[in-house]
Design an enzyme around this catalytic site. Sequence first.
Site, short mmCIF file in Angstrom:
data_model
loop_
_atom_site.label_atom_id
_atom_site.label_comp_id
_atom_site.label_asym_id
_atom_site.label_seq_id
_atom_site.Cartn_x
_atom_site.Cartn_y
_atom_site.Cartn_z
N ASP A 1 0.83 -1.20 0.00
CA ASP A 1 0.00 0.00 0.00
C ASP A 1 0.87 1.26 0.00
O ASP A 1 1.88 1.33 0.71
CB ASP A 1 -0.89 -0.03 1.25
CG ASP A 1 -1.90 1.08 1.29
OD1 ASP A 1 -2.72 1.16 0.37
OD2 ASP A 1 -1.88 1.86 2.27
N GLU B 117 15.04 -15.13 -0.25
CA GLU B 117 15.43 -16.23 0.65
C GLU B 117 14.38 -17.34 0.66
O GLU B 117 14.68 -18.49 0.99
CB GLU B 117 15.63 -15.71 2.08
CG GLU B 117 16.80 -14.78 2.27
CD GLU B 117 16.88 -14.30 3.72
OE1 GLU B 117 16.42 -15.03 4.63
OE2 GLU B 117 17.38 -13.18 3.93
#
Length: 575
Positions: free
Chosen positions: A221, A273
């Site tokens: 957002d 990751e």
Amino acid sequence: MFHAPGRSDEAWWRHAVIYQVYPRSWADADGDGVGDLPGITARLPYLARLGVDALWISPFYGSPMADAGYDVADYRDIDDLFGTLADADRLIERAHESGLKVIVDLVPNHTSSEHPWFQAALEAEPGSRERARYIFREGRGERGEEPPNDWQSVFWGSAWTQADPAVMAADGTVERKAQWYLDLFDSTQPDLDWTNPEVWEEFDSVLRFWLDRGVDGFRVDVAHGLVKRAGLPDWDAMAEMAGAEDIRTGDAPMWDQDGVHEVYRAWRRTLDEYTRHLPDGSVDPDGQRILVAEAWVEPMERAALYVRPDEMHQAFNFHYLNAAWRAEDLRVAVEESLRGNDAVGAPTTWVLSNHDVVRHASRLGLPVGTPRPHGIAADDPQPDEVVGLRRARAATTLMLALPGSAYLYQGEELGLPEHTSLPHEVRQDPSHHRSMGEDVGRDGCRVPMAWEADAPAAGFNTTGRTWLPQPASYAELAVDRQEGVEGSTLELYRTLLRVRRERGLGWAGIAPLTGLPDDVVAFALGGDDGVAHTGVVVNLSSSPVELPGEVLVASGPLEGGRLPTDTAVWIGLRP
């Protein structure tokens, strides 16, 4: 071709169609009038049948709901209104079982004023560690009685709220000026200070919390608003999220500052990751987690910076959403968008509607060239519903032919219009209340979904309670009135999504399709052999046009084999 073709084995997000679920308005399992996570889970088969690849869920976190959940008080829990963490885990699991990925909203520009950090900041002294997580400043004037600068809120009024009064000495002099905090949206949404390492660490932890629970990505957002220009200089214009297209968004000191890109590089490293790899060590095309930017940024070259290879994966294409229903405007939006994103190796992410804009079935029913309204009230000029729906179907037919990813907003596949006659007393958008009604607000696009024409609340629940009333027109547009009905908007969307996948349009190359009138938008799409196999043609002229190929899908009826005004088709092209 001005956009080269990709490959079918590219990462999923490069050509995915993603469906936005606004949780309070999707499906209400407990009957309290507000949608919830069990309601979403129960309706997952509908999304699987529709043919989308993923769903994006607007905020469901712990919140006082001053701004429909975009005021987050607890980023690691589910608000009681929507359910529990167990419900979220079940939703993610069932979605994955259905072949759907799950993207959740992340709100990093601000927290709720009820967030523990902000409550601690209010209790702490100026200059404290607690206050350093937010943007507190002394006010102007002898006692600090005026805001620190002239910034205006996106939701109207000053972007500053006074936190402390001035402290006066015994002799009547000012010992300490009044303190204010920045809130670019509502006073219940204080802006975080992204120069503070604690803020970085907290959001890295939040990302990992949800990644560990299995989410496939985050829609971010106000992605262009986290970093403010040093010194917070005056800016006497309203802090509009979507400013004029002829200005550089970053000229405003609260938007599109270069420092935001460091944040997203760090987040990308965290998400990488979690990337799943194949046995040979290569990246699993189905195994990447993604970041999606809500960045209302102009020009296109600046917007493309958010999707460089080491930053976000996608950014909503508001350049296309804002394009007027004119052939030249649409052509320019498509070509500039593809070229801008191609320059950084990113897919273009198309969108026509979401929870912040007037639904395109209504927006396109306004006279061509009308500035995009923030909302539509009963005493405003009303859209032509017939024209609006016809153009909306054509616009979607164009959008889903274009290479890259696309987002759909709940209910647009039914042709749901904006609720343009909501009584003002039921409106909940803070922009409506802060503007004293001058801004209609966004509630009209957030009305609960229509599932069954003759059921209570059109099947939204079994009790008939709804947090916003539905317009009468929703009953005839309900899912059960359109399912299996040839020519219905729902079946059009299902067909478009199926044929898009079958013909590989999400990773196709694209070139202009020539030999048609100027008021017709037409593109040829093809594979890596350089041969175009599919055409998309949209007629914006006043007369029907001949088609240069066999019709595969049409947004509306043809006239003697010719394409009428405000209608689009996909055609098969002969090599």
